[in-house]
Design a protein around this motif. Sequence first.
Motif, PDB file in Angstrom:
ATOM      1  N   LEU A   1      11.845 -16.427 -12.475  1.00  0.00           N
ATOM      2  CA  LEU A   1      12.618 -16.658 -13.701  1.00  0.00           C
ATOM      3  C   LEU A   1      14.111 -16.854 -13.407  1.00  0.00           C
ATOM      4  N   TYR A   2      14.732 -17.611 -14.272  1.00  0.00           N
ATOM      5  CA  TYR A   2      16.153 -17.961 -14.106  1.00  0.00           C
ATOM      6  C   TYR A   2      16.776 -18.101 -15.476  1.00  0.00           C
ATOM      7  N   HIS A   3      17.883 -17.371 -15.716  1.00  0.00           N
ATOM      8  CA  HIS A   3      18.530 -17.445 -17.021  1.00  0.00           C
ATOM      9  C   HIS A   3      19.913 -18.084 -16.947  1.00  0.00           C
ATOM     10  N   GLY A   4      20.244 -18.626 -15.789  1.00  0.00           N
ATOM     11  CA  GLY A   4      21.598 -19.169 -15.614  1.00  0.00           C
ATOM     12  C   GLY A   4      21.743 -20.553 -16.204  1.00  0.00           C
ATOM     13  N   LYS A   5      22.949 -21.079 -16.077  1.00  0.00           N
ATOM     14  CA  LYS A   5      23.191 -22.438 -16.540  1.00  0.00           C
ATOM     15  C   LYS A   5      22.567 -23.413 -15.558  1.00  0.00           C
ATOM     16  N   ARG A   6      22.556 -24.661 -15.957  1.00  0.00           N
ATOM     17  CA  ARG A   6      21.942 -25.657 -15.084  1.00  0.00           C
ATOM     18  C   ARG A   6      22.951 -26.154 -14.058  1.00  0.00           C
ATOM     19  N   TYR A   7      23.136 -25.340 -13.029  1.00  0.00           N
ATOM     20  CA  TYR A   7      24.013 -25.732 -11.931  1.00  0.00           C
ATOM     21  C   TYR A   7      23.180 -25.846 -10.668  1.00  0.00           C
ATOM     22  N   GLY A   8      23.752 -26.504  -9.678  1.00  0.00           N
ATOM     23  CA  GLY A   8      23.117 -26.561  -8.364  1.00  0.00           C
ATOM     24  C   GLY A   8      21.712 -27.120  -8.428  1.00  0.00           C
TER      25      GLY A   8
ATOM     26  N   GLN B   1      20.562 -33.713   3.382  1.00  0.00           N
ATOM     27  CA  GLN B   1      20.704 -33.380   4.803  1.00  0.00           C
ATOM     28  C   GLN B   1      19.446 -32.740   5.366  1.00  0.00           C
ATOM     29  N   HIS B   2      19.442 -32.642   6.688  1.00  0.00           N
ATOM     30  CA  HIS B   2      18.308 -32.019   7.366  1.00  0.00           C
ATOM     31  C   HIS B   2      18.649 -30.605   7.820  1.00  0.00           C
ATOM     32  N   TYR B   3      19.809 -30.087   7.405  1.00  0.00           N
ATOM     33  CA  TYR B   3      20.101 -28.689   7.734  1.00  0.00           C
ATOM     34  C   TYR B   3      20.189 -27.850   6.460  1.00  0.00           C
ATOM     35  N   PRO B   4      20.086 -26.516   6.607  1.00  0.00           N
ATOM     36  CA  PRO B   4      19.814 -25.659   5.445  1.00  0.00           C
ATOM     37  C   PRO B   4      20.867 -25.657   4.346  1.00  0.00           C
ATOM     38  N   LEU B   5      20.372 -25.418   3.139  1.00  0.00           N
ATOM     39  CA  LEU B   5      21.236 -25.261   1.975  1.00  0.00           C
ATOM     40  C   LEU B   5      21.190 -23.777   1.605  1.00  0.00           C
ATOM     41  N   ASN B   6      22.359 -23.157   1.472  1.00  0.00           N
ATOM     42  CA  ASN B   6      22.334 -21.703   1.271  1.00  0.00           C
ATOM     43  C   ASN B   6      22.060 -21.296  -0.170  1.00  0.00           C
ATOM     44  N   LEU B   7      20.797 -21.012  -0.430  1.00  0.00           N
ATOM     45  CA  LEU B   7      20.366 -20.537  -1.749  1.00  0.00           C
ATOM     46  C   LEU B   7      20.195 -19.026  -1.694  1.00  0.00           C
ATOM     47  N   LEU B   8      20.324 -18.395  -2.852  1.00  0.00           N
ATOM     48  CA  LEU B   8      20.237 -16.932  -2.902  1.00  0.00           C
ATOM     49  C   LEU B   8      19.454 -16.543  -4.145  1.00  0.00           C
ATOM     50  N   HIS B   9      18.416 -15.752  -3.969  1.00  0.00           N
ATOM     51  CA  HIS B   9      17.636 -15.318  -5.138  1.00  0.00           C
ATOM     52  C   HIS B   9      18.429 -14.316  -5.961  1.00  0.00           C
ATOM     53  N   VAL B  10      18.227 -14.384  -7.266  1.00  0.00           N
ATOM     54  CA  VAL B  10      18.997 -13.530  -8.162  1.00  0.00           C
ATOM     55  C   VAL B  10      18.717 -12.048  -7.897  1.00  0.00           C
ATOM     56  N   ASP B  11      17.488 -11.725  -7.492  1.00  0.00           N
ATOM     57  CA  ASP B  11      17.187 -10.321  -7.200  1.00  0.00           C
ATOM     58  C   ASP B  11      17.896  -9.859  -5.931  1.00  0.00           C
ATOM     59  N   THR B  12      18.080 -10.775  -4.987  1.00  0.00           N
ATOM     60  CA  THR B  12      18.841 -10.424  -3.781  1.00  0.00           C
ATOM     61  C   THR B  12      20.309 -10.207  -4.146  1.00  0.00           C
TER      62      THR B  12
ATOM     63  N   GLU C   1       9.676 -22.372  -4.030  1.00  0.00           N
ATOM     64  CA  GLU C   1       8.540 -22.977  -4.727  1.00  0.00           C
ATOM     65  C   GLU C   1       8.114 -22.124  -5.927  1.00  0.00           C
ATOM     66  N   VAL C   2       8.245 -20.803  -5.790  1.00  0.00           N
ATOM     67  CA  VAL C   2       7.933 -19.911  -6.910  1.00  0.00           C
ATOM     68  C   VAL C   2       8.843 -20.273  -8.099  1.00  0.00           C
ATOM     69  N   CYS C   3      10.124 -20.448  -7.823  1.00  0.00           N
ATOM     70  CA  CYS C   3      11.084 -20.796  -8.889  1.00  0.00           C
ATOM     71  C   CYS C   3      10.782 -22.174  -9.465  1.00  0.00           C
ATOM     72  N   GLN C   4      10.487 -23.111  -8.560  1.00  0.00           N
ATOM     73  CA  GLN C   4      10.220 -24.470  -9.022  1.00  0.00           C
ATOM     74  C   GLN C   4       8.972 -24.516  -9.908  1.00  0.00           C
ATOM     75  N   SER C   5       7.953 -23.755  -9.543  1.00  0.00           N
ATOM     76  CA  SER C   5       6.740 -23.839 -10.369  1.00  0.00           C
ATOM     77  C   SER C   5       6.963 -23.204 -11.744  1.00  0.00           C
TER      78      SER C   5
ATOM     79  N   HIS D   1      14.403 -15.673  -9.553  1.00  0.00           N
ATOM     80  CA  HIS D   1      13.864 -14.456  -8.941  1.00  0.00           C
ATOM     81  C   HIS D   1      12.843 -14.804  -7.857  1.00  0.00           C
ATOM     82  N   SER D   2      12.909 -14.110  -6.721  1.00  0.00           N
ATOM     83  CA  SER D   2      12.040 -14.459  -5.585  1.00  0.00           C
ATOM     84  C   SER D   2      10.567 -14.206  -5.891  1.00  0.00           C
TER      85      SER D   2
END
Lengths: 377, 263
Positions: free
Chosen positions: A194-201, A226-237, A346-350, A189-190
């Motif tokens: 919090l994250y309730h998914g499996k350990r993927y990605g 890589q030095h170019y973006p990785l497409n992540l998506l917050h669960v709330d989005t 960083e919110v998710c990581q912390s 969540h942005s």
Amino acid sequence: MSTIILTGASGFLGNIILSNLFYNSNSDVIAVIRGNNDSSKIYEKAIGYLRDTHRPVIDEYAARFSTIDLQDIFDKKIDLEQLKILDIESVIHAAGSVDYFNEEHLTQININLTSTFINFSKKINAKKFVYISTAYSAGYTNELVTESELPEPDKDPTFYTYSKRKAEAIVATSGIKFLIIRPSIVIGHSKYGLYHGKRYGLYQQWMLLERLFRDSVDDEWHLLAQHYPLNLLHVDTFEESFHWAYNHLPKDSYFNVTSDNDVLPTPRELYKLWFDNTLRPKRVIFYEEYDKLPIAKLSKKQRIFGGLIKTNSEIASFQWKFENTARSYLKKLGMVHVNATLESVEVCQSVFLKQSSNGLNKLKESTTTYENHCISC
Amino acid sequence: MSNAAVAVKNNIDFDGTNYKNLIGFILSNAIAGELVAVKNYTNMATISPDINNVIVFLQEALEEASHARLLQNLAKELDVPVVTHIVEPSWLNIVKYVTECAGNGNILACYMAQDLMLETQAVVLYRIMSGENSIVDEKTSSIAKRILQDELQHLDSGSTYLAKAIKDDEAGFYIELKKTHDKIMPELFRLIRNDCDTLCDEMGVTCGTFSVNDMGSDIDLMKIMALEFYVESMDNIGVKPEFINSLVTNVSGFSENPTSACC
Ligand SMILES: [Fe+2]
Ligand SMILES: [Fe+2]
């Protein structure tokens, strides 16, 4: 009152959809589950997500929720006439397999089961079929990933992306009105992390870094990033996108649910974010290609780490470009789209690190130098 | 400090139902693994051309059988629910593969499956059962430590054979290793989990009511420990790091349970 049939409610995205249907619709929801899944656990998980995201939970949700056994659909034990009377608003098919290397399983779940539910939807006169696909169903392509039926690419990262593309085609050619939703890599969540998914990605990466390096820290790291973006998506989005797409996109729509490349973090920035907050090794060297990694010189743990995330890092090494027309349209109608950025990740990581049992993750003494492995050598 | 005091200190109740069911579950699986090893070593004895090796295999089979008995007695003493025969499909698939290999006279594949793959997993299991990255009662820990010594020896004698085999025919060795890894390792990884196919039913306990957290451990960590020791053992045998990495890459695709990803 209408009724929605939902598959995959015990899984991550399916359960988020269930929460959203409780909160944002008045429909009854029938979840298709496997006999060995506990329906009360599925319900509690969905309710838990609403609570965790500070939304009210009312008793009425339980009364709107019921289940049917998938096996009964296979065995044709379901009373189709009774379902027809219920006036099925839609079948939302969120069940899927991410078992990258198991072609048989991927065929069975992603392709064959989609056919099963398309046929089932026809039999019960469902008005709409919603399919939860993936942003990577296009396979490796340098073209824009359009919000339409996809051409065959030269190559697929894994059989998984192939199987999702095939499933999309089954849905699109079925004759039922459809909506195909293609989320990129869903993370926590942005706002709450919090994250309730499996350990993927990304979560697989964090979990491995945490568990593998539980008792020692390597001074020097060699990483494919890589030095170019990785497409992540917050669960709330994802949730907001699902809600708006479900209610407002015209029939037979495709929707690439992604974040914007210009604000997304790169895999290199994501490693820095981890190391800055945890292990702080002395030296980190980033590589562009897996084959350039000096495997034989790496520590056992780094070899295991690199090997386990190889497929995901290779997928992350490709730059997809996604069409955003559906998103722009829905934003005009009022949809809020929160991008994943380095700050929001960083919110998710912390939150992840707060739950960490690894004492080493609290070490913050040395400073790290970051280097790029020479590209042309 | 008494056992009970230690348990309380770590918030683990060694007399609680969850802990007891978990230990029963682990012991049942360990017993199954021992019985599988008995079958494998017996199979290997019947096809070995070298009489000295026949004796070694039969001794190893005997040791595995005595491990199974030690574990059965431990279950009785702890009064935990236990199943003393092989029920999980993964174990049966492993026996089937090794029996087939033995039937074809393929002793190399038998060594890889039993002495490298099963023994490394046995070592990790008994390490965890003896209290490494876990909190267990004293009886379990002391039996596990005792068995662990034998398993390390089994691994050692297998490693000596495999180290020689890799020198004798490197190309053939790698083909066989890839094949055996693809057959055996997904089954072994599927066994590292909290739930079960049929074992819980036979044990008379409810699937999903206990987990390895009830002994202060976690499944992800167990899998990583298993993988680390497998890689370490291959390193010791002399398997090329690049080859090991290709094997590790496909471990990431092993699913816990083929049906778990859906519905
Ligand atoms: Fe044994
Ligand atoms: Fe053994």
